[in-house]
Design an enzyme around this catalytic site. Structure first.
Site, mmCIF file in Angstrom:
data_model
loop_
_atom_site.group_PDB
_atom_site.id
_atom_site.type_symbol
_atom_site.label_atom_id
_atom_site.label_comp_id
_atom_site.label_asym_id
_atom_site.label_seq_id
_atom_site.Cartn_x
_atom_site.Cartn_y
_atom_site.Cartn_z
ATOM 1 C CE LYS A 122 -3.996 -2.127 2.256
ATOM 2 N NZ LYS A 122 -4.872 -2.159 3.440
ATOM 3 C CE LYS A 176 -9.336 -9.838 -2.971
ATOM 4 N NZ LYS A 176 -8.661 -9.645 -1.656
ATOM 5 C CE LYS A 227 -12.778 0.022 -1.822
ATOM 6 N NZ LYS A 227 -11.884 -1.078 -1.512
#
Length: 339
Positions: A119, A202, A205
């Site tokens: 991240k 994957k 959203k």
């Protein structure tokens, strides 16, 4: 120390970062409902909103996303009377124990957390301290309730292992058998739901196209359209799972069918092996509409009644606090605090 000395208790949560997908449903929420139905376990489920602020959140978006996650759990079958259901910010004991555990955890342990590296990327010096340290809060979320089992995906298993390390170090340092060594629960079909346009990625959203994913708030027509337009390949479905090797899109759709129908990929192929996509994709679309459209309808109803939703979460927070406070109080006593 043996976990068997602790009553079987499940804890898990979802971060309210907006836009829940079929991946959240099959990879987490549906499994939670199944664990709720198992009389072996006491089940505690949480919207982990304190974790969301490791990156900046627009306040209105955070409020909306928190309610959306809560609505998705209830609409999917989490019963607020049978399970403890709440949002994290309503129970300050999470943050208190999180600080205590940040003093138990070692920097080296945090440095090994692969999700932080993923991240933060090249901007590690500019991200929040919370993004680096939040696994200690995640451990607190779990151990605040002496949870013995945590259903997680493979990408979160490392955090449960850290939770075990923190529990073991606390118990060792203070000469107690106070915190359980929590077990990750990772089994289940369609654990990792992939992108409908690229089976190597994957479902997310944040994907570029809305056609890549099934959103939990999609209506019946949208769900059907997305599955019928999902990417496949020219070959028919095989009769054996081995035949799905190197066919990422095909494997994904078979796994989704298995997850939605509570069966296995082997059983799906026993029924559809040799068939073309012209038969399978409409069957998958019909199954998905039957399973998911009622969930999205109930979610919309709940989101249109925020007072009802907030009242459910407030009652859940009272129940969570009743479980958490004695454990937090004992933790302070073990550590020698005068309170």
């Amino acid at each position: 120390m043996s976990d068997q000395t602790f009553p079987p208790r499940v804890f898990s949560g979802i971060k309210p970062s907006g836009g829940l997908t079929l991946g959240n449903y099959l990879g987490a929420i549906k499994r939670w409902v199944e664990m709720q139905e198992d009389p072996t376990y006491e089940t505690i489920f949480c919207v982990v909103d304190m974790h969301a602020i490791t990156v900046w959140q627009d306040p209105a978006d955070l409020t909306r996303a928190t309610r959306e996650v809560a609505a998705s759990m209830i609409a999917s079958g989490i019963d607020p009377e049978r399970s403890v259901l709440f949002n994290q910010a309503r129970v300050p004991a999470h943050v208190e124990l999180g600080w205590l555990f940040s003093c138990v955890a070692r920097v080296g342990w945090m440095n090994r957390m692969t999700q932080f590296k993923d991240k933060a990327g090249k901007n590690a010096e500019k991200v929040s301290l919370g993004l680096y340290a939040y696994p200690a809060l995640m451990a607190a979320d779990i151990l605040l309730y002496h949870a013995t089992h945590v259903p997680v995906g493979e990408d979160q298993k490392q955090h449960v292992e850290l939770t075990r390390d923190i529990a073991a170090k606390f118990n060792h340092d203070y000469g107690v058998d106070f915190f359980p060594l929590t077990e990750p629960v990772t089994e289940g079909p369609a654990m990792r739901v992939m992108n409908l346009r690229d089976g190597s990625k994957k479902m997310s959203k944040s994907g570029e196209s809305d056609m890549e994913r099934i959103n939990m708030l999609d209506d019946a027509d949208t769900i059907s359209k997305k599955f019928k337009k999902a990417r496949t390949d020219p070959e028919a479905l095989p009769s054996e799972v081995a035949g799905l090797k190197d066919r990422a899109e095909a494997k994904n759709l078979v796994d989704i069918y298995a997850g939605l129908s509570d069966t296995t990929a082997e059983a799906v192929l026993a029924e559809f092996g040799g068939e073309g996509w012209g038969k399978f994709k409409p069957a998958l679309a019909d199954l998905a509409v039957a399973k998911l459209a009622p969930v999205s309808d109930e979610m919309r109803r709940l989101l249109d009644a925020p007072d009802e939703l907030d009242a459910i979460m407030a009652r859940g927070a009272e129940r969570a606090s009743a479980l958490a406070e004695p454990i937090l109080k004992k933790t302070y006593e073990i550590m020698g605090f005068v309170r």
